[in-house]
Design an enzyme around this catalytic site. Structure first.
Site, PDB file in Angstrom:
ATOM      1  N   HIS A   1      39.573 -27.501  19.254  1.00  0.00           N
ATOM      2  CA  HIS A   1      40.007 -28.311  20.404  1.00  0.00           C
ATOM      3  C   HIS A   1      39.424 -27.671  21.667  1.00  0.00           C
ATOM      4  CE1 HIS A   1      42.607 -30.081  23.447  1.00  0.00           C
ATOM      5  NE2 HIS A   1      42.970 -30.989  22.556  1.00  0.00           N
TER       6      HIS A   1
ATOM      7  N   GLU B   1      36.681 -36.036  22.224  1.00  0.00           N
ATOM      8  CA  GLU B   1      37.591 -35.924  23.364  1.00  0.00           C
ATOM      9  C   GLU B   1      36.830 -35.488  24.616  1.00  0.00           C
ATOM     10  OE1 GLU B   1      41.932 -35.256  22.167  1.00  0.00           O
ATOM     11  OE2 GLU B   1      40.951 -33.323  22.005  1.00  0.00           O
TER      12      GLU B   1
ATOM     13  N   GLY C   1      44.518 -34.787  29.252  1.00  0.00           N
ATOM     14  CA  GLY C   1      45.682 -34.392  30.055  1.00  0.00           C
ATOM     15  C   GLY C   1      45.580 -34.761  31.525  1.00  0.00           C
TER      16      GLY C   1
HETATM   17  P1  PGA Z   1      46.116 -35.958  26.236  1.00  0.00           P
HETATM   18  O1  PGA Z   1      45.564 -34.831  25.238  1.00  0.00           O
HETATM   19  O2  PGA Z   1      46.501 -37.145  25.391  1.00  0.00           O
HETATM   20  O3  PGA Z   1      47.288 -35.335  26.906  1.00  0.00           O
HETATM   21  O4  PGA Z   1      45.012 -36.279  27.179  1.00  0.00           O
HETATM   22  C1  PGA Z   1      44.768 -35.173  24.142  1.00  0.00           C
HETATM   23  C2  PGA Z   1      44.375 -33.918  23.417  1.00  0.00           C
HETATM   24  O5  PGA Z   1      44.060 -32.917  24.064  1.00  0.00           O
HETATM   25  O6  PGA Z   1      44.400 -33.846  22.182  1.00  0.00           O
END
Ligand code: PGA
Length: 222
Positions: free
Chosen positions: A91, A148, A154
């Site tokens: 991640h 991502e 976030g």
């Molecule tokens: P988020 O995070 O939905 O809060 O943007 C996604 C992630 O980091 O897996």
């Protein structure tokens, strides 16, 4: 199969985790066979999520080493014993805050494959080639790839579906046939739009998964 993965990150006390499970169990209408719901709490809370009806257990990290003298490490065998079937690796937050390298991620995947846990690989579009190459996947080992965009994680600013579509076009030849998830500020309002993007097989949800009712609504969009 659509994958809906909750990544609770370093949130939730044990009390909050139990409350989450209670709310989720009453609001989630199981779609077994169509949707794989994967709940990924932090290590101390794993056992709280082992028997959620219609959901599978995920972890957020694993040791790159086998069982042994590696203080502080949680190994793949221990996760398997707890019923973990999926594990997030690489991640962007692990890469950024914990110095996780492509080599570490590859070692983690090998440990997971050894015990039959499926890695969910966090992929950065700019480094996709090297991140995939480091794994040396040969088609024999299962893998799920989570695309991502860092700026969308976030922040409440998801990448537009048009951009996701465009970038996926470039990523597909690099990723191959593995299922691809989109992650980054997914909500119940936008989940359906991302699931409609060609090549997307599911969602990785951070903040939007912390509220059990919201996450159940997100799953309903599948
Ligand atoms: P988020 O995070 O939905 O809060 O943007 C996604 C992630 O980091 O897996």
């Amino acid at each position: 199969m659509t994958f809906m993965v909750a990544n609770f990150k370093s949130h939730q006390t044990a009390v909050q985790a139990r409350t989450w499970v209670n709310y989720f169990s009453s609001s989630y209408k199981s779609k077994i066979g169509e949707v794989a719901v994967i709940l990924s709490p932090s290590f101390p809370n794993l056992s709280i999520f082992t028997n959620v009806p219609g959901a599978l257990l995920g972890a957020q990290d694993v040791s790159p080493f086998p069982p042994g003298s590696y203080t502080g490490a949680v190994n793949a065998k221990q996760l398997r014993e707890l019923g973990v079937e999926y594990c997030i690796v690489g991640h962007s937050e692990r890469r950024r805050w914990f110095g996780e390298t492509n080599q570490t991620v590859a070692a983690k995947c090998r440990e997971l494959w050894e015990v039959g846990i499926i890695p969910i690989l966090g992929l950065d579009a700019d480094y996709a080639q090297s991140q995939m190459a480091a794994l040396d996947v040969d088609g024999e080992h299962p893998l799920i790839v989570a695309y991502e965009p860092v700026a969308a994680i976030g922040t409440g600013h998801p990448q537009s579906t048009r951009q996701v579509d465009e970038i996926l076009g470039k990523l597909l030849p690099v990723i191959g046939n593995f299922p691809i998830l989109y992650g980054g500020s997914v909500t119940a309002q936008n989940a359906r739009d991302y699931l409609a993007v060609e090549g997307i097989s599911g969602l990785l949800v951070g903040a939007g998964s912390l509220d059990a009712n919201e996450f159940a609504k997100i799953i309903d969009q599948a």
